[in-house]
Design a protein around this motif. Sequence first.
Motif, PDB file in Angstrom:
ATOM      1  N   GLY A   5       0.782  -1.224   0.000  1.00  0.00           N
ATOM      2  CA  GLY A   5       0.000   0.000   0.000  1.00  0.00           C
ATOM      3  C   GLY A   5       0.816   1.277   0.000  1.00  0.00           C
ATOM      4  O   GLY A   5       0.260   2.364   0.089  1.00  0.00           O
ATOM      5  N   GLU A   6       2.116   1.169  -0.144  1.00  0.00           N
ATOM      6  CA  GLU A   6       2.995   2.340  -0.083  1.00  0.00           C
ATOM      7  C   GLU A   6       3.107   3.078  -1.411  1.00  0.00           C
ATOM      8  O   GLU A   6       3.361   4.277  -1.432  1.00  0.00           O
ATOM      9  N   TRP A   7       2.965   2.359  -2.527  1.00  0.00           N
ATOM     10  CA  TRP A   7       3.289   2.913  -3.837  1.00  0.00           C
ATOM     11  C   TRP A   7       2.178   2.710  -4.852  1.00  0.00           C
ATOM     12  O   TRP A   7       1.437   1.737  -4.797  1.00  0.00           O
ATOM     13  N   ILE A   8       2.135   3.619  -5.816  1.00  0.00           N
ATOM     14  CA  ILE A   8       1.283   3.499  -6.989  1.00  0.00           C
ATOM     15  C   ILE A   8       2.208   3.656  -8.185  1.00  0.00           C
ATOM     16  O   ILE A   8       3.108   4.502  -8.174  1.00  0.00           O
ATOM     17  N   VAL A   9       2.012   2.839  -9.213  1.00  0.00           N
ATOM     18  CA  VAL A   9       2.778   2.984 -10.453  1.00  0.00           C
ATOM     19  C   VAL A   9       1.776   3.186 -11.591  1.00  0.00           C
ATOM     20  O   VAL A   9       0.686   2.607 -11.574  1.00  0.00           O
ATOM     21  N   SER A  10       2.146   4.043 -12.536  1.00  0.00           N
ATOM     22  CA  SER A  10       1.258   4.315 -13.664  1.00  0.00           C
ATOM     23  C   SER A  10       2.043   4.280 -14.968  1.00  0.00           C
ATOM     24  O   SER A  10       3.214   4.667 -15.011  1.00  0.00           O
ATOM     25  N   GLY A  11       1.401   3.800 -16.017  1.00  0.00           N
ATOM     26  CA  GLY A  11       1.997   3.751 -17.348  1.00  0.00           C
ATOM     27  C   GLY A  11       1.091   4.486 -18.323  1.00  0.00           C
ATOM     28  O   GLY A  11      -0.130   4.405 -18.232  1.00  0.00           O
ATOM     29  N   SER A  12       1.707   5.207 -19.276  1.00  0.00           N
ATOM     30  CA  SER A  12       0.943   6.124 -20.095  1.00  0.00           C
ATOM     31  C   SER A  12       1.337   6.104 -21.573  1.00  0.00           C
ATOM     32  O   SER A  12       2.402   5.612 -21.939  1.00  0.00           O
ATOM     33  N   LEU A  54       5.990   7.021 -20.561  1.00  0.00           N
ATOM     34  CA  LEU A  54       6.593   7.107 -19.232  1.00  0.00           C
ATOM     35  C   LEU A  54       5.915   6.162 -18.245  1.00  0.00           C
ATOM     36  O   LEU A  54       4.725   5.867 -18.354  1.00  0.00           O
ATOM     37  N   VAL A  55       6.707   5.709 -17.282  1.00  0.00           N
ATOM     38  CA  VAL A  55       6.202   5.003 -16.105  1.00  0.00           C
ATOM     39  C   VAL A  55       6.521   5.912 -14.928  1.00  0.00           C
ATOM     40  O   VAL A  55       7.639   6.408 -14.798  1.00  0.00           O
ATOM     41  N   LYS A  56       5.527   6.148 -14.091  1.00  0.00           N
ATOM     42  CA  LYS A  56       5.731   7.019 -12.934  1.00  0.00           C
ATOM     43  C   LYS A  56       5.428   6.254 -11.657  1.00  0.00           C
ATOM     44  O   LYS A  56       4.473   5.487 -11.587  1.00  0.00           O
ATOM     45  N   LEU A  57       6.263   6.487 -10.656  1.00  0.00           N
ATOM     46  CA  LEU A  57       6.089   5.903  -9.326  1.00  0.00           C
ATOM     47  C   LEU A  57       5.632   7.010  -8.396  1.00  0.00           C
ATOM     48  O   LEU A  57       6.225   8.097  -8.367  1.00  0.00           O
ATOM     49  N   TRP A  58       4.573   6.727  -7.641  1.00  0.00           N
ATOM     50  CA  TRP A  58       3.955   7.715  -6.758  1.00  0.00           C
ATOM     51  C   TRP A  58       3.927   7.206  -5.325  1.00  0.00           C
ATOM     52  O   TRP A  58       3.760   6.017  -5.090  1.00  0.00           O
ATOM     53  N   ASP A  59       4.020   8.112  -4.377  1.00  0.00           N
ATOM     54  CA  ASP A  59       3.805   7.802  -2.964  1.00  0.00           C
ATOM     55  C   ASP A  59       2.294   7.748  -2.758  1.00  0.00           C
ATOM     56  O   ASP A  59       1.590   8.745  -2.974  1.00  0.00           O
ATOM     57  N   ALA A  60       1.762   6.606  -2.351  1.00  0.00           N
ATOM     58  CA  ALA A  60       0.315   6.414  -2.240  1.00  0.00           C
ATOM     59  C   ALA A  60      -0.311   7.245  -1.128  1.00  0.00           C
ATOM     60  O   ALA A  60      -1.491   7.569  -1.188  1.00  0.00           O
ATOM     61  N   ARG A  61       0.451   7.602  -0.138  1.00  0.00           N
ATOM     62  CA  ARG A  61      -0.115   8.381   0.976  1.00  0.00           C
ATOM     63  C   ARG A  61      -0.187   9.873   0.671  1.00  0.00           C
ATOM     64  O   ARG A  61      -1.132  10.536   1.082  1.00  0.00           O
ATOM     65  N   THR A  62       0.798  10.387  -0.054  1.00  0.00           N
ATOM     66  CA  THR A  62       0.854  11.823  -0.304  1.00  0.00           C
ATOM     67  C   THR A  62       0.453  12.206  -1.719  1.00  0.00           C
ATOM     68  O   THR A  62       0.121  13.359  -1.975  1.00  0.00           O
ATOM     69  N   GLY A  63       0.549  11.266  -2.663  1.00  0.00           N
ATOM     70  CA  GLY A  63       0.271  11.563  -4.055  1.00  0.00           C
ATOM     71  C   GLY A  63       1.437  12.204  -4.778  1.00  0.00           C
ATOM     72  O   GLY A  63       1.323  12.576  -5.936  1.00  0.00           O
ATOM     73  N   GLU A  64       2.572  12.325  -4.110  1.00  0.00           N
ATOM     74  CA  GLU A  64       3.754  12.925  -4.733  1.00  0.00           C
ATOM     75  C   GLU A  64       4.434  11.948  -5.683  1.00  0.00           C
ATOM     76  O   GLU A  64       4.569  10.766  -5.380  1.00  0.00           O
ATOM     77  N   LEU A 107      10.337   6.839 -14.958  1.00  0.00           N
ATOM     78  CA  LEU A 107      11.155   5.914 -15.734  1.00  0.00           C
ATOM     79  C   LEU A 107      10.954   6.221 -17.207  1.00  0.00           C
ATOM     80  O   LEU A 107       9.830   6.182 -17.715  1.00  0.00           O
ATOM     81  N   THR A 108      12.035   6.554 -17.885  1.00  0.00           N
ATOM     82  CA  THR A 108      11.983   6.947 -19.290  1.00  0.00           C
ATOM     83  C   THR A 108      12.649   5.880 -20.154  1.00  0.00           C
ATOM     84  O   THR A 108      13.199   4.908 -19.646  1.00  0.00           O
ATOM     85  N   SER A 114       3.991   3.597 -26.231  1.00  0.00           N
ATOM     86  CA  SER A 114       3.070   3.697 -25.105  1.00  0.00           C
ATOM     87  C   SER A 114       3.302   2.561 -24.110  1.00  0.00           C
ATOM     88  O   SER A 114       3.637   1.445 -24.505  1.00  0.00           O
ATOM     89  N   VAL A 115       3.117   2.865 -22.845  1.00  0.00           N
ATOM     90  CA  VAL A 115       3.213   1.838 -21.805  1.00  0.00           C
ATOM     91  C   VAL A 115       1.798   1.313 -21.562  1.00  0.00           C
ATOM     92  O   VAL A 115       0.927   2.040 -21.093  1.00  0.00           O
ATOM     93  N   ALA A 116       1.578   0.065 -21.932  1.00  0.00           N
ATOM     94  CA  ALA A 116       0.245  -0.515 -21.895  1.00  0.00           C
ATOM     95  C   ALA A 116      -0.116  -1.136 -20.547  1.00  0.00           C
ATOM     96  O   ALA A 116      -1.280  -1.223 -20.181  1.00  0.00           O
ATOM     97  N   SER A 117       0.907  -1.589 -19.796  1.00  0.00           N
ATOM     98  CA  SER A 117       0.614  -2.298 -18.561  1.00  0.00           C
ATOM     99  C   SER A 117       1.771  -2.123 -17.572  1.00  0.00           C
ATOM    100  O   SER A 117       2.936  -2.114 -17.960  1.00  0.00           O
ATOM    101  N   VAL A 118       1.410  -1.979 -16.306  1.00  0.00           N
ATOM    102  CA  VAL A 118       2.393  -1.901 -15.223  1.00  0.00           C
ATOM    103  C   VAL A 118       1.972  -2.854 -14.116  1.00  0.00           C
ATOM    104  O   VAL A 118       0.793  -3.188 -13.989  1.00  0.00           O
ATOM    105  N   ALA A 119       2.938  -3.300 -13.321  1.00  0.00           N
ATOM    106  CA  ALA A 119       2.641  -4.220 -12.218  1.00  0.00           C
ATOM    107  C   ALA A 119       3.794  -4.177 -11.215  1.00  0.00           C
ATOM    108  O   ALA A 119       4.893  -3.746 -11.540  1.00  0.00           O
ATOM    109  N   PHE A 120       3.511  -4.609 -10.010  1.00  0.00           N
ATOM    110  CA  PHE A 120       4.530  -4.779  -8.985  1.00  0.00           C
ATOM    111  C   PHE A 120       4.804  -6.263  -8.822  1.00  0.00           C
ATOM    112  O   PHE A 120       3.878  -7.072  -8.855  1.00  0.00           O
ATOM    113  N   SER A 121       6.057  -6.610  -8.638  1.00  0.00           N
ATOM    114  CA  SER A 121       6.428  -7.989  -8.330  1.00  0.00           C
ATOM    115  C   SER A 121       6.202  -8.213  -6.842  1.00  0.00           C
ATOM    116  O   SER A 121       6.514  -7.350  -6.026  1.00  0.00           O
TER     117      SER A 121
END
Length: 86
Positions: free
Chosen positions: A45-52, A56-66, A71-72, A77-84
Amino acid sequence: HKGTGSCSCAKQNVGEWDEELFRDSECTLTGHTAAVNSVAFSLDGEWIVSGSDDKLVKLWDARTGEEVRTLTGHWGSVASVAFSPD
């Protein structure tokens, strides 16, 4: 350029997500310049990752939204992201 946002979708209990709570929560992350195709939450629950479509792939702090990191280097286009799980 770091993105900003506000996020109130993370729960206090690590690894537990309440679908109803999340659906009613407000979480706006600003930073991508094109459509976002995929979003994933880390198991803790600490992180959010987004692909666009902005390649770009962006990593976000889930608590603050920062935005924590961008990742460039993707060729398209980045179609899918996931955490291991490990």
